[in-house]
Design an enzyme around this catalytic site. Structure first.
Site, PDB file in Angstrom:
ATOM      1  N   ASP A 370     -25.620  -6.588 -49.518  1.00 36.19           N
ATOM      2  CA  ASP A 370     -25.001  -6.486 -48.197  1.00 36.19           C
ATOM      3  C   ASP A 370     -23.620  -5.830 -48.323  1.00 36.19           C
ATOM      4  O   ASP A 370     -23.084  -5.665 -49.415  1.00 36.19           O
ATOM      5  CB  ASP A 370     -24.876  -7.880 -47.592  1.00 36.19           C
ATOM      6  CG  ASP A 370     -24.928  -7.882 -46.073  1.00 36.19           C
ATOM      7  OD1 ASP A 370     -24.662  -6.825 -45.475  1.00 36.19           O
ATOM      8  OD2 ASP A 370     -25.235  -8.941 -45.499  1.00 36.19           O
ATOM      9  N   GLU A 373     -21.614  -0.410 -47.551  1.00 37.58           N
ATOM     10  CA  GLU A 373     -21.074   0.887 -47.107  1.00 37.58           C
ATOM     11  C   GLU A 373     -19.891   1.397 -47.951  1.00 37.58           C
ATOM     12  O   GLU A 373     -19.871   2.589 -48.248  1.00 37.58           O
ATOM     13  CB  GLU A 373     -20.648   0.803 -45.633  1.00 37.58           C
ATOM     14  CG  GLU A 373     -21.756   0.421 -44.682  1.00 37.58           C
ATOM     15  CD  GLU A 373     -21.963  -1.082 -44.589  1.00 37.58           C
ATOM     16  OE1 GLU A 373     -21.089  -1.849 -45.033  1.00 37.58           O
ATOM     17  OE2 GLU A 373     -23.020  -1.505 -44.095  1.00 37.58           O
ATOM     18  N   ASP A 440     -26.669  -4.717 -38.804  1.00 42.39           N
ATOM     19  CA  ASP A 440     -26.557  -5.842 -37.880  1.00 42.39           C
ATOM     20  C   ASP A 440     -26.688  -5.389 -36.434  1.00 42.39           C
ATOM     21  O   ASP A 440     -25.707  -5.345 -35.668  1.00 42.39           O
ATOM     22  CB  ASP A 440     -25.219  -6.558 -38.091  1.00 42.39           C
ATOM     23  CG  ASP A 440     -25.090  -7.130 -39.493  1.00 42.39           C
ATOM     24  OD1 ASP A 440     -26.115  -7.259 -40.182  1.00 42.39           O
ATOM     25  OD2 ASP A 440     -23.956  -7.446 -39.901  1.00 42.39           O
TER      26      ASP A 440
END
Length: 655
Positions: A370, A373, A440
């Site tokens: 997670d 980025e 998300d």
């Protein structure tokens, strides 16, 4: 005017303030590089070195031409480059300067770095697909513009497929932008040392994607367990809760392949170990799950702060992302965080050693990566310092190296089947086992509709392993009729994705007990398939059983994806490139060659139009035959979905 010269199989161009080279780079592929600096760099980023191909180079008075298979290019002595496939023009640079022949623009940032821009002429009727994933409701990207940057729900993979039969790869990890508008196609890097792009030609979309995979890497073999159903929620707070869910799936006879332990199972951000208060015996937990045929997957974040036992050691050795201005904090989440820097080989070794000791040895061999980025607040990549350079120049590489850290570690440990769920990707992420998901996104029908287009564009930029949170991530009320309808329609879509994974942060119900009062990041609402009411449960159970029957078919196409780069989730034009209608269809797609799936993505909808290409198609519900080449209107109540199978295909029996 500039100077053209031929050296071997390369064309060189030089004029005041610019040098450039045009060369073959694999079958039917040409690479162009240019810079205002004194020399070009030999940095290939994730581009793989290609074997030399037979090409011809010819210089005339004012031009030079290179021919590499079906692709050729002509460069003029003013610097303009034009590309041809089978002799027909497909792409040509243009100058944005009214009175000067300047075909690339360079704006100095100091030293050898510049903002660099290249612009191409628009083509009538051209369509573009790819460019990564973004919740922008666009299937055909023609007429759109995009910032080349990673954010939650956005992965920038700077490759597009053109309906003119070529792929374009912007081989640059800099933050930038891409405009595929009606007046031009523009590619820009905010800070870089050179322009670097490749043009890949093919007679079909499949040929182009296969060559793109040769350029950037092929996905490994898909894990045998990965094609089943994955259970997840935000979040299982402790070991007994997780095991009770897996046991309940087993008791109910529902096939379950994986269950995920989400974030804040750890002692502190940047400490790669499970909190023994809530996870007292992870080895015994994994053993029990394995006996049930269930893989345990653990979420790992790259965040770290000074409270971590690893912070000082890593900080002193430049293993963390640093800031050029100000203090370490670049992401506020339970205190100021920075991130590990996986582009530093020493970081990768150190972090993997911790993961190996605390997770792998306890039986956890698959990971959810997670915040990949990475998520930056405020979004100022130019203030970041990576091992590879300034964030404005190399910011897009982070998710690749984050995935590579785990891929390399698992392979070194002897694992043959490696898959990592990740929230971002870049060029080449597919070769390090990246299973990308769309981030998300909200629990809405709008998000479901956009997700179909997102998945198709990811397929057209070389990422064959993709999925979304079934039901969306945030805002879902499991007691509402809206969400119960949404979860069914999204589950139907999820069955026809490369991976089927249920996840989300559901609203807590009024009677939901506090399992661990005072715990940091408590659980959201229940998110198991029996959580959404008596009417929904049997529908979802039947869908999971269908997915189980589809698994041999799915693995057949996952093997094809590893060999050819062709995702099992394919835009209609991928299989029918001669059919103009197929370039407009972002709400239906092919699942492999034999199945056409048309999801329902609107609240209250029970019928929709479906375009059937030429051939004979069989509706999976009524088993009725339809002749293709036209639109048909089909009905599907909440218990059914719309799909067709090609006539005389054994896969029909699965339905």
């Amino acid at each position: 005017m500039g100077i053209l010269s031929v050296q071997g199989n390369k064309i060189y161009f030089q004029k005041r303030d610019e040098i450039a080279v045009l060369e073959a780079w694999g079958k039917d592929t040409l690479r162009f590089r240019s810079t205002p600096n004194s020399s070009l760099t030999e940095e290939n980023w994730n581009l793989l070195i290609q074997e030399e191909t037979k090409c011809t180079v010819k210089q005339e008075d004012n031009t030079a031409v290179i021919v590499n298979g079906i692709l050729s290019a002509k460069i003029y002595n003013n610097g303009k480059v034009t590309y041809f496939k089978h002799g027909k023009e497909i792409l040509t640079e243009r100058s944005e300067m009214a009175f000067l022949d300047r075909f690339r623009e360079y704006s100095s940032l100091g030293a050898d770095n510049h903002r660099m821009t290249v612009v191409f002429q628009p083509k009538e009727g051209e369509h573009f697909y790819g460019l990564g994933q973004e919740q922008n409701d666009c299937f055909d990207l023609k007429g759109s513009s995009s910032r080349l940057i990673h954010k939650n729900t956005k992965s920038s993979i700077p490759f597009v497929y053109s309906s003119y039969g070529y792929g374009f790869l912007w081989n640059n990890p800099a933050i930038g932008r891409c405009e595929l508008t009606n007046n031009h196609s523009l590619w820009e890097a905010d800070s870089t040392k050179q322009i670097d792009y490749l043009v890949v030609a093919g007679d079909t979309p499949g040929e182009v994607m296969a060559k793109y995979a040769d350029l950037t890497g092929h996905a490994p073999a898909f894990p045998s367990w990965g094609s089943g159903f994955w259970q997840c929620k935000l979040r299982y707070e402790d070991q007994e809760e997780l095991l009770s869910v897996a046991r309940e799936y087993k008791r109910r006879g529902i096939p379950l392949s994986a269950i995920i332990i989400d974030y804040f199972h750890w002692t502190e951000q940047g400490e790669y170990k499970m909190d023994p208060k809530y996870w007292p015996s992870p080895k015994e937990m994994c053993d029990e799950l394995e006996n049930m045929g269930v893989k345990a997957i653990v979420s790992i974040w790259p965040t770290i702060n000074p409270n971590s036992e690893n912070f000082s050691y890593m900080d002193e050795r430049n293993m963390l992302i640093r800031t050029d201005k100000g203090q370490y904090g670049i992401f506020p989440f339970y205190g100021q965080q920075t991130y590990i820097d996986p582009s530093n080989p020493e970081t990768a070794k150190f972090v993997w050693s911790k993961v190996y000791e605390n997770y792998y040895k306890n039986g956890i061999k698959s990971f959810w990566l997670d915040e990949a980025e990475p998520e930056i607040l405020p979004v100022q990549f130019e203030n970041l310092r990576f091992h590879k350079g300034n964030g404005a120049e190399v910011g897009l590489i982070y998710p690749y190296y984050y995935n590579k850290l785990f891929y390399d570690g698992l392979k070194e440990a002897g694992e043959e089947q490696v898959i990592s769920l990740t929230r971002a990707a870049w060029i080449g992420s597919q070769k390090v086992g990246a299973l990308v998901w769309s981030g998300d996104i909200p629990s809405t029908f709008d998000a479901l509709r956009m997700s179909v287009k997102t998945g198709l564009n990811m397929a057209m930029c070389g990422i064959p392993w993709w999925n979304s949170d079934i039901g969306g991530f945030w805002g879902g009320d499991i007691e509402s009729d809206y969400f119960r309808e949404l979860i069914v329609r999204w589950f139907q879509f999820g069955i026809f994705c490369p991976v089927t994974r249920l996840h989300g942060s559901r609203k807590r119900t009024s009677n939901q007990a506090e399992r661990n009062p005072g715990i940091l990041e408590r659980s959201g609402g229940d998110n198991e398939i029996w959580s959404f009411g008596e009417k929904v449960y049997p529908i979802l159970k039947n869908l999971i059983e269908l997915r189980e029957r589809l698994r041999p078919y799915i693995h057949k196409y996952m093997d094809i994806a590893s060999k050819t780069g062709a995702s099992i989730m394919r835009p209609m034009f991928f299989e029918y490139p001669e059919d103009e209608f197929c370039y407009t269809l972002g709400d239906q797609y092919m699942f492999g060659e034999e199945i056409l799936f048309a999801p329902i993505v609107n609240q209250g909808q029970t019928e929709r139009k479906v375009y059937l290409p030429k051939g004979t198609w069989i509706d999976i519900n009524e088993k009725k035959e339809y002749e293709g080449g036209t639109f048909v209107t089909m009905e599907a109540d909440i218990e059914h979905f719309i799909a067709f199978v090609k006539k005389d295909n054994h896969i029909l029996s699965v339905f």
